[in-house]
Design an enzyme around this catalytic site. Structure first.
Site, PDB file in Angstrom:
ATOM      1  CB  SER A   1     -64.279  83.730  84.828  1.00 45.80           C
ATOM      2  OG  SER A   1     -63.586  84.947  84.653  1.00 45.80           O
TER       3      SER A   1
ATOM      4  CG  ASN B   1     -57.433  84.256  78.086  1.00 44.05           C
ATOM      5  OD1 ASN B   1     -57.659  84.568  76.922  1.00 44.05           O
ATOM      6  ND2 ASN B   1     -58.273  84.538  79.080  1.00 44.05           N
TER       7      ASN B   1
ATOM      8  CB  ILE C   1     -62.187  87.920  69.699  1.00 37.55           C
ATOM      9  CG1 ILE C   1     -60.852  87.573  69.009  1.00 37.55           C
ATOM     10  CG2 ILE C   1     -63.001  86.672  70.023  1.00 37.55           C
ATOM     11  CD1 ILE C   1     -60.941  86.849  67.681  1.00 37.55           C
TER      12      ILE C   1
ATOM     13  CE1 TYR D   1     -54.974  94.166  75.423  1.00 41.52           C
ATOM     14  CE2 TYR D   1     -54.721  94.646  73.083  1.00 41.52           C
ATOM     15  CZ  TYR D   1     -55.130  93.801  74.091  1.00 41.52           C
ATOM     16  OH  TYR D   1     -55.706  92.583  73.781  1.00 41.52           O
TER      17      TYR D   1
HETATM   18  P1  NAP Z   1     -62.489  89.539  78.714  1.00 39.08           P
HETATM   19  O1  NAP Z   1     -63.741  89.080  78.078  1.00 39.08           O
HETATM   20  O2  NAP Z   1     -62.424  90.928  79.257  1.00 39.08           O
HETATM   21  O3  NAP Z   1     -62.101  88.491  79.888  1.00 39.08           O
HETATM   22  C1  NAP Z   1     -60.931  88.705  80.625  1.00 39.08           C
HETATM   23  C2  NAP Z   1     -60.695  87.545  81.557  1.00 39.08           C
HETATM   24  O4  NAP Z   1     -59.467  87.775  82.267  1.00 39.08           O
HETATM   25  C3  NAP Z   1     -61.765  87.391  82.626  1.00 39.08           C
HETATM   26  O5  NAP Z   1     -61.888  86.032  82.927  1.00 39.08           O
HETATM   27  C4  NAP Z   1     -61.173  88.161  83.815  1.00 39.08           C
HETATM   28  O6  NAP Z   1     -61.682  87.733  85.084  1.00 39.08           O
HETATM   29  C5  NAP Z   1     -59.715  87.782  83.670  1.00 39.08           C
HETATM   30  N1  NAP Z   1     -58.780  88.735  84.300  1.00 39.08           N
HETATM   31  C6  NAP Z   1     -58.680  90.062  84.070  1.00 39.08           C
HETATM   32  N2  NAP Z   1     -57.698  90.599  84.828  1.00 39.08           N
HETATM   33  C7  NAP Z   1     -57.173  89.573  85.550  1.00 39.08           C
HETATM   34  C8  NAP Z   1     -56.160  89.478  86.520  1.00 39.08           C
HETATM   35  N3  NAP Z   1     -55.444  90.564  86.916  1.00 39.08           N
HETATM   36  N4  NAP Z   1     -55.889  88.270  87.073  1.00 39.08           N
HETATM   37  C9  NAP Z   1     -56.591  87.172  86.690  1.00 39.08           C
HETATM   38  N5  NAP Z   1     -57.568  87.187  85.773  1.00 39.08           N
HETATM   39  C10 NAP Z   1     -57.858  88.382  85.211  1.00 39.08           C
HETATM   40  O7  NAP Z   1     -61.243  89.421  77.713  1.00 39.08           O
HETATM   41  P2  NAP Z   1     -61.137  88.627  76.306  1.00 39.08           P
HETATM   42  O8  NAP Z   1     -61.634  89.524  75.245  1.00 39.08           O
HETATM   43  O9  NAP Z   1     -61.667  87.277  76.460  1.00 39.08           O
HETATM   44  O10 NAP Z   1     -59.535  88.578  76.144  1.00 39.08           O
HETATM   45  C11 NAP Z   1     -58.760  87.464  76.550  1.00 39.08           C
HETATM   46  C12 NAP Z   1     -57.315  87.681  76.115  1.00 39.08           C
HETATM   47  O11 NAP Z   1     -57.263  87.815  74.699  1.00 39.08           O
HETATM   48  C13 NAP Z   1     -56.673  88.944  76.692  1.00 39.08           C
HETATM   49  O12 NAP Z   1     -55.306  88.705  76.957  1.00 39.08           O
HETATM   50  C14 NAP Z   1     -56.815  89.935  75.567  1.00 39.08           C
HETATM   51  O13 NAP Z   1     -55.867  90.966  75.654  1.00 39.08           O
HETATM   52  C15 NAP Z   1     -56.613  89.043  74.369  1.00 39.08           C
HETATM   53  N6  NAP Z   1     -57.187  89.577  73.130  1.00 39.08           N
HETATM   54  C16 NAP Z   1     -58.531  89.827  73.027  1.00 39.08           C
HETATM   55  C17 NAP Z   1     -59.019  90.345  71.832  1.00 39.08           C
HETATM   56  C18 NAP Z   1     -60.476  90.663  71.624  1.00 39.08           C
HETATM   57  O14 NAP Z   1     -60.807  91.203  70.564  1.00 39.08           O
HETATM   58  N7  NAP Z   1     -61.359  90.344  72.540  1.00 39.08           N
HETATM   59  C19 NAP Z   1     -58.147  90.628  70.783  1.00 39.08           C
HETATM   60  C20 NAP Z   1     -56.792  90.340  70.929  1.00 39.08           C
HETATM   61  C21 NAP Z   1     -56.325  89.819  72.110  1.00 39.08           C
HETATM   62  P3  NAP Z   1     -63.094  88.335  85.673  1.00 39.08           P
HETATM   63  O15 NAP Z   1     -64.189  87.630  84.914  1.00 39.08           O
HETATM   64  O16 NAP Z   1     -63.087  87.959  87.112  1.00 39.08           O
HETATM   65  O17 NAP Z   1     -63.080  89.796  85.434  1.00 39.08           O
END
Ligand code: NAP
Length: 246
Positions: A13, A89, A187, A154
């Site tokens: 989402s 993800n 990111i 994490y």
């Molecule tokens: P984000 O913007 O916080 O979005 C998280 C997404 O995961 C949202 O769609 C959320 O749904 C969903 N979610 C959270 N908990 C959940 C659960 N228990 N069951 C189902 N869906 C769930 O995160 P992001 O930055 O895009 O990160 C995406 C992935 O990349 C994660 O695994 C993160 O650890 C990894 N990552 C991110 C970064 C970064 O810098 N951003 C760096 C390295 C790795 P809702 O919208 O309903 O809350």
């Protein structure tokens, strides 16, 4: 192209997951995604994918719950009949120095990031094994390789994802299923939006490519691993980090 493929993306989402859904839809795949509770963001992502001319299923399902995951995959199979691509993800952070970290914050991160990935891989592996083909892509993080103060929970969850990716690549390779991880650096998403500007600036300065990443940067790598060009790639960790972790 991914025409005719069925892609499942957890946490589709917002942020990186949303960009992955859009990229896979743009390449022709039908998309099923989960979200945790943000109905408005889910409806917006669903509409954006549908506008690309593919079928979309958006389901509120907590990936840390075995019951919810099993109900979600049953719904996906009932709707689409197969699963070709799984992108794990969904992920959360609950940061804090280890000595002050609450047990519930440790458990919740492991439950969502690590157990959630396990539960979804297990659920997707069954239909993929029957099909004798499949692509699984797990979102790790460069902090799993480098460590990061304030993120013991994490980092542990994402290092676990990398180990599990390699184990599953060995278990499922004989059935034509590849399992890889993508490790993003910093990111720009809601997850990193709260970082102070000076921290972001010093981070960007330490990245060889000189900028934070965009969700689309990660989606491109995921699309590569999901496509035909990556047919002989499995058990790998692809860093998408502007050169940060090398
Ligand atoms: P984000 O913007 O916080 O979005 C998280 C997404 O995961 C949202 O769609 C959320 O749904 C969903 N979610 C959270 N908990 C959940 C659960 N228990 N069951 C189902 N869906 C769930 O995160 P992001 O930055 O895009 O990160 C995406 C992935 O990349 C994660 O695994 C993160 O650890 C990894 N990552 C991110 C970064 C970064 O810098 N951003 C760096 C390295 C790795 P809702 O919208 O309903 O809350």
């Amino acid at each position: 192209m991914l025409n005719g493929k069925i892609a499942v993306v957890t946490g589709g989402s917002r942020g990186i997951g949303r960009a992955i859904c859009l990229k896979l839809a743009e390449l022709g795949a039908d998309v099923a995604f989960t979200f945790a509770g943000n109905e408005a963001a889910a409806a917006e992502a669903e509409a954006a994918c549908r506008a690309l001319g593919v079928r979309v299923l958006a389901v509120k399902a907590d990936v840390g719950s075995a019951e919810a995951v099993s109900a979600f995959f049953a719904q996906v199979l009932e709707t689409f009949g197969r699963v070709d691509i799984l992108v794990n993800n969904a992920g959360i952070t609950r940061d804090g120095l280890a000595l002050r970290m609450k047990e519930e914050d440790f458990d919740r991160v492991i439950e969502t990031n690590l157990k959630g990935t396990f539960l979804c891989m297990k659920a997707a592996a069954r239909p993929m094994m029957k099909q004798r083909s499949g692509r699984i892509i797990n979102l790790a993080s460069v902090v799993a390789l480098r460590g990061n103060a304030g993120q013991a929970n994490y980092c542990a969850s994402k290092a676990g994802v990398i180990g599990m990716t390699k184990a599953m690549a060995r278990e499922l390779g004989g059935r034509g299923i590849t399992v890889n991880a993508v490790a993003p650096g910093y990111i720009e998403t809601d997850m990193t939006a709260g970082l102070p500007e000076d921290v972001k600036a010093s981070m960007a300065a330490s990245i060889p490519l000189g900028r934070m990443g965009r969700p689309e940067d990660v989606a491109g790598a995921v699309a590569f691993l999901a496509g035909d060009d990556a047919a002989y790639v499995t058990g790998q960790v692809l860093c998408v980090d502007g050169g940060m972790a090398m």
